[in-house]
Scaffold this motif. Structure first.
Motif, PDB file in Angstrom:
ATOM      1  N   UNK A 151       2.556 -13.124  -1.769  1.00  0.00           N
ATOM      2  CA  UNK A 151       3.904 -12.752  -1.920  1.00  0.00           C
ATOM      3  C   UNK A 151       3.964 -11.449  -1.222  1.00  0.00           C
ATOM      4  N   UNK A 152       5.017 -11.375  -0.290  1.00  0.00           N
ATOM      5  CA  UNK A 152       5.406 -10.170   0.303  1.00  0.00           C
ATOM      6  C   UNK A 152       6.646  -9.459  -0.143  1.00  0.00           C
ATOM      7  N   UNK A 153       6.533  -8.084   0.241  1.00  0.00           N
ATOM      8  CA  UNK A 153       7.616  -7.322  -0.134  1.00  0.00           C
ATOM      9  C   UNK A 153       8.451  -6.398   0.875  1.00  0.00           C
ATOM     10  N   UNK A 154       9.693  -5.947   0.777  1.00  0.00           N
ATOM     11  CA  UNK A 154       9.989  -4.997   1.562  1.00  0.00           C
ATOM     12  C   UNK A 154      10.572  -3.939   0.658  1.00  0.00           C
ATOM     13  N   UNK A 155      10.284  -2.449   0.805  1.00  0.00           N
ATOM     14  CA  UNK A 155      10.730  -1.821  -0.258  1.00  0.00           C
ATOM     15  C   UNK A 155      11.299  -0.601   0.500  1.00  0.00           C
ATOM     16  N   UNK A 156      12.427   0.213   0.177  1.00  0.00           N
ATOM     17  CA  UNK A 156      12.841   0.893   0.701  1.00  0.00           C
ATOM     18  C   UNK A 156      13.882   1.675  -0.178  1.00  0.00           C
ATOM     19  N   UNK A 157      14.363   2.893   0.361  1.00  0.00           N
ATOM     20  CA  UNK A 157      15.537   3.785  -0.257  1.00  0.00           C
ATOM     21  C   UNK A 157      15.103   5.284  -0.328  1.00  0.00           C
ATOM     22  N   UNK A 158      15.342   6.010  -1.246  1.00  0.00           N
ATOM     23  CA  UNK A 158      15.117   7.391  -1.190  1.00  0.00           C
ATOM     24  C   UNK A 158      14.789   8.086  -2.502  1.00  0.00           C
ATOM     25  N   UNK A 159      13.882   8.872  -2.524  1.00  0.00           N
ATOM     26  CA  UNK A 159      13.508   9.786  -3.467  1.00  0.00           C
ATOM     27  C   UNK A 159      13.992  11.150  -3.141  1.00  0.00           C
ATOM     28  N   UNK A 160      14.490  11.895  -4.158  1.00  0.00           N
ATOM     29  CA  UNK A 160      15.150  13.330  -3.641  1.00  0.00           C
ATOM     30  C   UNK A 160      13.738  13.998  -3.177  1.00  0.00           C
ATOM     31  N   UNK A 161      14.309  14.967  -2.246  1.00  0.00           N
ATOM     32  CA  UNK A 161      13.345  15.798  -1.622  1.00  0.00           C
ATOM     33  C   UNK A 161      12.506  15.135  -0.301  1.00  0.00           C
ATOM     34  N   UNK A 162      12.772  13.731  -0.020  1.00  0.00           N
ATOM     35  CA  UNK A 162      12.371  12.925   1.323  1.00  0.00           C
ATOM     36  C   UNK A 162      13.707  12.393   1.608  1.00  0.00           C
ATOM     37  N   UNK A 163      13.458  12.152   3.146  1.00  0.00           N
ATOM     38  CA  UNK A 163      14.312  11.267   3.847  1.00  0.00           C
ATOM     39  C   UNK A 163      14.199   9.855   3.569  1.00  0.00           C
ATOM     40  N   UNK A 164      15.076   9.170   3.873  1.00  0.00           N
ATOM     41  CA  UNK A 164      15.028   7.536   3.266  1.00  0.00           C
ATOM     42  C   UNK A 164      13.970   6.949   4.194  1.00  0.00           C
ATOM     43  N   UNK A 165      13.252   6.078   3.342  1.00  0.00           N
ATOM     44  CA  UNK A 165      11.972   5.373   4.046  1.00  0.00           C
ATOM     45  C   UNK A 165      12.171   3.853   3.646  1.00  0.00           C
ATOM     46  N   UNK A 166      11.111   3.175   4.655  1.00  0.00           N
ATOM     47  CA  UNK A 166      11.339   1.861   4.522  1.00  0.00           C
ATOM     48  C   UNK A 166       9.868   1.309   4.462  1.00  0.00           C
ATOM     49  N   UNK A 167       9.556   0.395   3.674  1.00  0.00           N
ATOM     50  CA  UNK A 167       8.066  -0.125   3.664  1.00  0.00           C
ATOM     51  C   UNK A 167       8.040  -1.622   3.740  1.00  0.00           C
ATOM     52  N   UNK A 168       7.117  -2.246   4.479  1.00  0.00           N
ATOM     53  CA  UNK A 168       6.558  -3.406   4.352  1.00  0.00           C
ATOM     54  C   UNK A 168       5.178  -3.824   3.563  1.00  0.00           C
ATOM     55  N   UNK A 169       5.319  -4.460   2.647  1.00  0.00           N
ATOM     56  CA  UNK A 169       4.155  -4.428   1.834  1.00  0.00           C
ATOM     57  C   UNK A 169       3.710  -5.800   2.064  1.00  0.00           C
ATOM     58  N   UNK A 170       2.316  -6.241   2.700  1.00  0.00           N
ATOM     59  CA  UNK A 170       1.704  -7.314   2.835  1.00  0.00           C
ATOM     60  C   UNK A 170       1.308  -7.881   1.390  1.00  0.00           C
TER      61      UNK A 170
END
Lengths: 245, 245
Positions: free
Chosen positions: B112-131
């Protein structure tokens, strides 16, 4: 990889193939994937190939070699395009079984697929898609085109504009746009593009050309299509809170 | 199959996923593929999933279950999105290795593969692709979007119009058109589409909706896009003998 398209329309046929072959991204070569079998005023058959290059080249070589053996069925003497497709399928099975038999335990995919179309005197123009297993299907008025190789990027535009009664010049335009989308998205599909159109009852191409990088028509088409898409996109209504729950 | 897209742009993020799952064409169901992990005013994380449904559901279930275990790393206490991606990757490896271990000799693909993104306080918004292997990559300004599942049909339009500074409403429009092309070409991608947009610094969606078959905005967009494409196509110059050798 490869991208080939062929269309069998009311007023003519269109064949197109790219010419890039690769084994990994660091082993890229140029090989034509369009092959013609012809007999003046009697038959004109175009074969497009995708898949394992050793397999597809062997299949074409065997078909060419057997052209000179009139005592057996060959591409120049079979009485119909259906039988030409059978012959291609049989030759493909012969090559694949010989190669797989020798490569014990190898995981190489020896498969190849073909589009074959054209006209044999006495028949209407016909178009076939030959699967790696050697069986095949024929195009119809509802589905007048086939693709092999990297087909997905270039399929939406064909599905939106191509119909059985599309004129051959428009079909050629549509084919080039379909190639443009594919070339942009997949590095393993590359110029030049071999293009050939065939009119019913003429056993010679009405147009045959190779589209290279500096072809001014292809560049104009590609540029105007890109601009046009962006203009249409810019003209679309933006989502408003009212329109979306 | 599945189609999911997510974008991390200058002015916001867009997430979208279809909701069709199939095992063969005769076993089709509706499953949401968008999952949210949130803590008010502190984090908002969206996960989109594609691939083996048993695997992706197990991964999400484990992540949810562990939310309530504050003594271990979980989606609600990891201090960065990078660590959330590591956690997702680790959980994926755990599920896949458990399932593959039990299915000796089976040829099922548990990936299975995933896209994960969003924001955690203290960081900029980020986006990841999990293989499927659990490793992952992060989006950049040059490549501000990821797709998983049946990505090819809908990629050309995104490549042509999306840039890092595209506005979120336009990016949403582009996403819906990308879905429209995919829905037309692949039966295993189906409505409704889950859509969510997120603005930087807001730990709640600025818009969250489900686009169903009778959504008037989606229908208008789809229709005008199709008409616009055909108009652009009709306005292109036809090949002339002079322009093509």
């Amino acid at each position: 990889m490869t991208y080939c398209v062929a269309m069998n329309l009311r007023d003519g046929m269109v064949f197109a193939s790219d010419s890039r072959t690769n084994a990994g991204v660091d082993h890229v070569s140029t090989f034509r994937k369009m092959h013609v079998f012809r007999r003046d005023n009697e038959r004109f058959i175009v074969v497009l190939s995708a898949g394992n290059l050793a397999t597809s080249q062997s299949v074409i070589s065997l078909l060419r070699q057997r052209e000179c053996e009139p005592e057996r069925c060959n591409m120049l003497n079979v009485p119909s395009l259906f039988q030409a497709a059978e012959l291609l399928g049989d030759t493909l099975r012969e090559v694949v079984s010989r190669n797989s038999g020798q490569a014990q335990g190898s995981k190489v995919d020896f498969g190849a697929s073909f589009i074959m179309g054209g006209q044999v005197k006495g028949e209407s123009p016909r178009l076939f898609l030959v699967y790696p297993e050697g069986n095949f299907i024929e195009s119809t008025e509802d589905t007048p085109y086939f693709q092999i190789g990297e087909s997905k990027y270039g399929k939406p535009i064909i599905d939106r504009v191509l119909r059985y009664d599309t004129s051959p010049p428009q079909a050629m335009q549509c084919t080039l746009i379909s190639f443009d989308s594919t070339l942009r998205s997949n590095l393993s599909v590359g110029l030049p593009i071999d293009l050939l159109t065939l009119r019913p009852g003429k056993f010679a191409p009405s147009r045959q050309l190779q589209v290279c990088e500096n072809d001014s028509y292809f560049r104009t088409l590609s540029q105007r299509w890109g601009e046009g898409l962006r203009e249409v996109f810019a003209s679309l209504p933006l989502p408003e809170d009212e329109t979306l729950v």
